[in-house]
Design a protein around this motif. Structure first.
Motif, mmCIF file in Angstrom:
data_model
loop_
_atom_site.group_PDB
_atom_site.id
_atom_site.type_symbol
_atom_site.label_atom_id
_atom_site.label_comp_id
_atom_site.label_asym_id
_atom_site.label_seq_id
_atom_site.Cartn_x
_atom_site.Cartn_y
_atom_site.Cartn_z
ATOM 1 N N ASN B 52 1.044 -1.305 0.516
ATOM 2 C CA ASN B 52 -0.246 -0.149 -0.105
ATOM 3 C C ASN B 52 0.590 1.366 0.104
ATOM 4 O O ASN B 52 0.298 2.296 0.159
ATOM 5 C CB ASN B 52 -0.626 0.141 1.417
ATOM 6 C CG ASN B 52 -2.020 -1.290 0.893
ATOM 7 O OD1 ASN B 52 -2.691 -0.868 -0.233
ATOM 8 N ND2 ASN B 52 -2.600 -1.642 1.665
ATOM 9 N N GLU B 53 2.273 1.447 -0.193
ATOM 10 C CA GLU B 53 2.649 2.349 -0.795
ATOM 11 C C GLU B 53 3.328 2.300 -2.087
ATOM 12 O O GLU B 53 4.585 1.144 -2.650
ATOM 13 C CB GLU B 53 4.280 2.279 0.770
ATOM 14 C CG GLU B 53 3.061 2.851 2.398
ATOM 15 C CD GLU B 53 4.120 2.835 2.867
ATOM 16 O OE1 GLU B 53 4.279 3.546 3.899
ATOM 17 O OE2 GLU B 53 5.911 1.991 2.584
ATOM 18 N N SER B 66 -1.663 8.865 -9.487
ATOM 19 C CA SER B 66 -2.087 8.139 -8.264
ATOM 20 C C SER B 66 -2.384 7.655 -8.298
ATOM 21 O O SER B 66 -3.408 6.311 -9.963
ATOM 22 C CB SER B 66 -2.403 9.326 -7.902
ATOM 23 O OG SER B 66 -3.705 9.324 -7.906
ATOM 24 N N GLU B 68 -4.029 3.193 -6.572
ATOM 25 C CA GLU B 68 -3.949 2.619 -5.136
ATOM 26 C C GLU B 68 -4.273 1.552 -5.778
ATOM 27 O O GLU B 68 -4.474 0.990 -6.520
ATOM 28 C CB GLU B 68 -5.307 3.594 -5.030
ATOM 29 C CG GLU B 68 -5.829 3.823 -4.075
ATOM 30 C CD GLU B 68 -7.328 4.470 -3.684
ATOM 31 O OE1 GLU B 68 -7.871 4.283 -2.953
ATOM 32 O OE2 GLU B 68 -7.441 4.769 -5.140
ATOM 33 N N ARG B 69 -5.035 1.075 -4.123
ATOM 34 C CA ARG B 69 -4.995 -0.309 -4.227
ATOM 35 C C ARG B 69 -6.226 -0.890 -3.139
ATOM 36 O O ARG B 69 -6.359 -1.009 -2.157
ATOM 37 C CB ARG B 69 -3.925 -1.976 -3.934
ATOM 38 C CG ARG B 69 -4.988 -2.889 -4.195
ATOM 39 C CD ARG B 69 -3.327 -3.871 -4.163
ATOM 40 N NE ARG B 69 -3.108 -5.474 -3.687
ATOM 41 C CZ ARG B 69 -3.538 -6.194 -4.461
ATOM 42 N NH1 ARG B 69 -3.485 -6.134 -6.068
ATOM 43 N NH2 ARG B 69 -3.847 -7.696 -3.780
ATOM 44 N N PRO B 70 -7.509 -0.217 -4.616
ATOM 45 C CA PRO B 70 -8.401 -0.099 -3.525
ATOM 46 C C PRO B 70 -9.876 -1.328 -2.639
ATOM 47 O O PRO B 70 -10.564 -0.955 -1.646
ATOM 48 C CB PRO B 70 -9.642 -0.074 -4.482
ATOM 49 C CG PRO B 70 -8.795 -0.265 -5.602
ATOM 50 C CD PRO B 70 -7.379 -0.202 -5.328
ATOM 51 N N THR B 76 -5.308 -0.221 -9.582
ATOM 52 C CA THR B 76 -5.703 1.606 -10.045
ATOM 53 C C THR B 76 -4.408 2.504 -10.529
ATOM 54 O O THR B 76 -3.735 2.841 -9.043
ATOM 55 C CB THR B 76 -6.689 2.074 -10.040
ATOM 56 O OG1 THR B 76 -6.739 2.682 -8.692
ATOM 57 C CG2 THR B 76 -8.226 0.561 -9.385
ATOM 58 N N LYS B 78 -4.941 6.606 -11.563
ATOM 59 C CA LYS B 78 -5.509 7.678 -11.595
ATOM 60 C C LYS B 78 -4.760 8.697 -12.425
ATOM 61 O O LYS B 78 -3.417 8.685 -12.182
ATOM 62 C CB LYS B 78 -6.094 7.803 -10.430
ATOM 63 C CG LYS B 78 -7.067 9.354 -10.283
ATOM 64 C CD LYS B 78 -7.533 9.813 -9.264
ATOM 65 C CE LYS B 78 -8.660 8.815 -8.716
ATOM 66 N NZ LYS B 78 -8.608 10.102 -7.826
#
Lengths: 112, 114
Positions: B52-53, B66, B68-70, B76, B78
């Motif tokens: 998560n980093e 950006s 993200e691992r939602p 993803t 973005k």
């Protein structure tokens, strides 16, 4: 220093011939050298890779030759087939890093 | 054989719009990457992601981007305000972990910014 220089840009080989693609690097921190094969409209597919502690690695018709002192490595495709026609990228990764640094690619055409 | 999947395969957007590119890495892999390939050019590293980093990013990966691992499966990318020069193929890749250098690429998302 982060560059990987690849040659030739394009290559035409007769069916059954040997295809040779060369790459050179400057960064001595690189410690992993993969080759990727890419067909049009597809993602790069890992073909074969080598670490600098060996001078050659062979998998089927594909061989990587590695010259640590010259900071060069090459891909040899033996008995080249029309199905090998694709773009080939060499790459390198630094010890401690995560990024693959790619060469500019070689478009291989194998004529039947 | 497990593979990296990406959606959509092609995204067309207008300049200034936000886009989200989606990837499902190979299920037991822990390191995730985004690369881009402008038409006819080499593949360029954007970012790597672990636990998560962001682990590493390139100069290309500026504040417009950006990751993200939602959830437990998706990863993803973005782009906040797309520019014409963002038009490219975007590839997601994954590897088992940091010590496993082998990165496996998805089929890519072609982003066209008009």
């Amino acid at each position: 220093q982060q560059q990987v220089k690849q040659s030739p840009q394009s290559l035409i080989v007769q069916k059954g011939g040997i295809s040779i693609i060369n790459c050179a690097y400057e960064n001595t921190a690189f410690d992993y050298f993969p080759w990727y094969q890419q067909f049009p409209g597809k993602g790069p597919a890992l073909l074969i890779a080598i670490r600098p502690d060996v001078s050659e690695k062979k998998e089927g018709r594909f061989t990587i030759s590695f010259n640590k002192s010259a900071k060069q490595f090459s891909l040899h495709i033996m008995d080249s087939q029309p199905g090998d026609s694709a773009t080939y990228f060499c790459a390198a990764r630094s010890a401690g890093g995560t990024a693959l640094i790619f060469g500019k690619g070689t478009t291989l055409s194998v004529s039947s | 054989e497990p593979e990296v999947t990406q959606t959509p395969s092609h995204q067309v957007t207008q300049m200034g719009q936000e886009v989200i590119l989606r990837c499902v890495p190979i299920s037991n892999h822990l390191y995730f990457y985004w690369y881009r390939q402008i038409l006819g050019q080499k593949v360029e590293f954007l970012v790597s992601f672990y636990n998560n980093e962001i682990s590493e990013k390139s100069e290309i990966f500026d504040d417009q981007f950006s990751v993200e691992r939602p959830d437990g499966s998706n990863f993803t990318l973005k782009i906040r305000s797309t520019k014409l020069e963002d038009s490219a193929m975007y590839f997601c890749a994954s590897s088992v972990d940091r010590t496993s250098y082998e990165q496996y690429f998805g089929p890519g998302t072609r982003l066209t910014v008009t």
